[in-house]
Design an enzyme around this catalytic site. Structure first.
Site, PDB file in Angstrom:
ATOM      1  CD  GLU A   1      17.777  42.377  56.157  1.00 55.21           C
ATOM      2  OE1 GLU A   1      17.111  42.114  57.169  1.00 55.21           O
ATOM      3  OE2 GLU A   1      19.010  42.539  56.164  1.00 55.21           O
TER       4      GLU A   1
ATOM      5  NE  ARG B   1      26.991  52.593  61.595  1.00 52.90           N
ATOM      6  CZ  ARG B   1      28.087  52.700  60.839  1.00 52.90           C
ATOM      7  NH1 ARG B   1      29.125  53.417  61.263  1.00 52.90           N
ATOM      8  NH2 ARG B   1      28.176  52.102  59.665  1.00 52.90           N
TER       9      ARG B   1
ATOM     10  CB  CYS C   1      19.401  49.026  53.075  1.00 57.16           C
ATOM     11  SG  CYS C   1      20.861  49.035  52.012  1.00 57.16           S
TER      12      CYS C   1
ATOM     13  CG  HIS D   1      21.487  44.145  54.023  1.00 54.48           C
ATOM     14  ND1 HIS D   1      20.475  44.505  54.893  1.00 54.48           N
ATOM     15  CD2 HIS D   1      22.027  45.319  53.580  1.00 54.48           C
ATOM     16  CE1 HIS D   1      20.412  45.834  54.961  1.00 54.48           C
ATOM     17  NE2 HIS D   1      21.342  46.349  54.178  1.00 54.48           N
TER      18      HIS D   1
HETATM   19  N1  PCA Z   1      23.843  49.589  52.193  1.00 51.52           N
HETATM   20  C1  PCA Z   1      23.321  50.604  53.077  1.00 51.52           C
HETATM   21  C2  PCA Z   1      22.730  51.647  52.178  1.00 51.52           C
HETATM   22  C3  PCA Z   1      23.258  51.353  50.814  1.00 51.52           C
HETATM   23  C4  PCA Z   1      23.858  50.019  50.907  1.00 51.52           C
HETATM   24  O1  PCA Z   1      24.303  49.358  49.976  1.00 51.52           O
HETATM   25  C5  PCA Z   1      22.344  50.051  54.118  1.00 51.52           C
HETATM   26  O2  PCA Z   1      22.461  48.871  54.495  1.00 51.52           O
HETATM   27  O3  PCA Z   1      21.477  50.788  54.578  1.00 51.52           O
END
Ligand code: PCA
Length: 217
Positions: free
Chosen positions: A81, A91, A144, A168
């Site tokens: 990111e 959401r 996140c 991610h």
């Molecule tokens: N993914 C979520 C929150 C926790 C996770 O592992 C996100 O992308 O916000």
């Protein structure tokens, strides 16, 4: 010994596991080169808890690098990111039932922070190792992004000598297999390998590489 902090999240959204915690916990206590020790921690998928849990780690262990990791079901590659935005817009409810809508993370904070990790160098190293990876320009607006923004805010506000970023990751194959219409996935072995390769690249690059990584859409 310098500390590298890896964070993963507890499961959310009805999943029995979260690949981010499954991956980072396998590196807990491992050395990276001769100077760095990895510490892995599991954070709550709760808006009002995750940042406080992270802050306690920052204070106690004073890491030189933090890579926070989260599940992004539906993504097909390791997503480094680039930007965290000052916005919660959930959401689905978090694990404590909270669903903030259009709420700033830090009142009067800047609209966004950029990662301070050399993400293009990391993506290049991952791809050279045969792992699908890309720069991402949105970490979403859920827990996140909230954690990523809070991390970068804390580093900037307190002038910490620490580089920070967010990764991610896709579903594990067994999670993808439960999706009614299918979804991309990546094995735990590959994700763990990707973490090591990405961290190595980050330690080897004080500055990022000036190579293309953007998108046209
Ligand atoms: N993914 C979520 C929150 C926790 C996770 O592992 C996100 O992308 O916000």
């Amino acid at each position: 010994m310098k500390t590298i902090l890896l964070t993963g999240f507890e499961p959310f959204g009805g999943e029995p596991l979260n690949p981010s915690w499954e991956a980072v916990r396998r590196l807990d206590g491992q050395h990276l080169g001769e100077q760095h020790l990895i510490r892995a921690v599991r954070l709550s998928c709760v808006f009002d808890l995750a940042l406080a849990e992270l802050e306690a780690e920052l204070t106690q262990h004073q890491p030189v690098l933090v890579l926070a990791v989260g599940q992004a079901g539906g993504r097909c590659e390791l997503s480094l990111e680039r930007v965290a935005i000052n916005l919660d817009d959930a959401r689905i409810p978090d694990n404590a039932g909270a669903q903030p809508i259009d709420r700033p993370i830090v009142a009067d904070g800047p609209a966004a922070y950029f990662t301070t990790l050399p993400i293009k160098a990391m993506v290049l190293a991952l791809r050279e190792a045969g792992l699908p990876a890309a720069v991402s320009y949105s970490a979403g607006t859920y827990v996140c992004n909230h954690l990523f923004y809070g991390l970068m805010h804390r580093i900037a506000r307190d002038g910490l000598r620490c580089r920070g970023g967010f990764l991610h990751i896709p579903y594990l194959p067994e999670q993808a297999a439960r999706q009614p219409t299918g979804a991309p996935s990546m094995s735990l072995t590959q994700i763990v390998q990707g973490l090591t390769i990405g961290l190595d690249a980050a330690l080897n690059h004080e500055q990022d590489l000036a190579i293309g990584g953007g998108t046209t859409h």
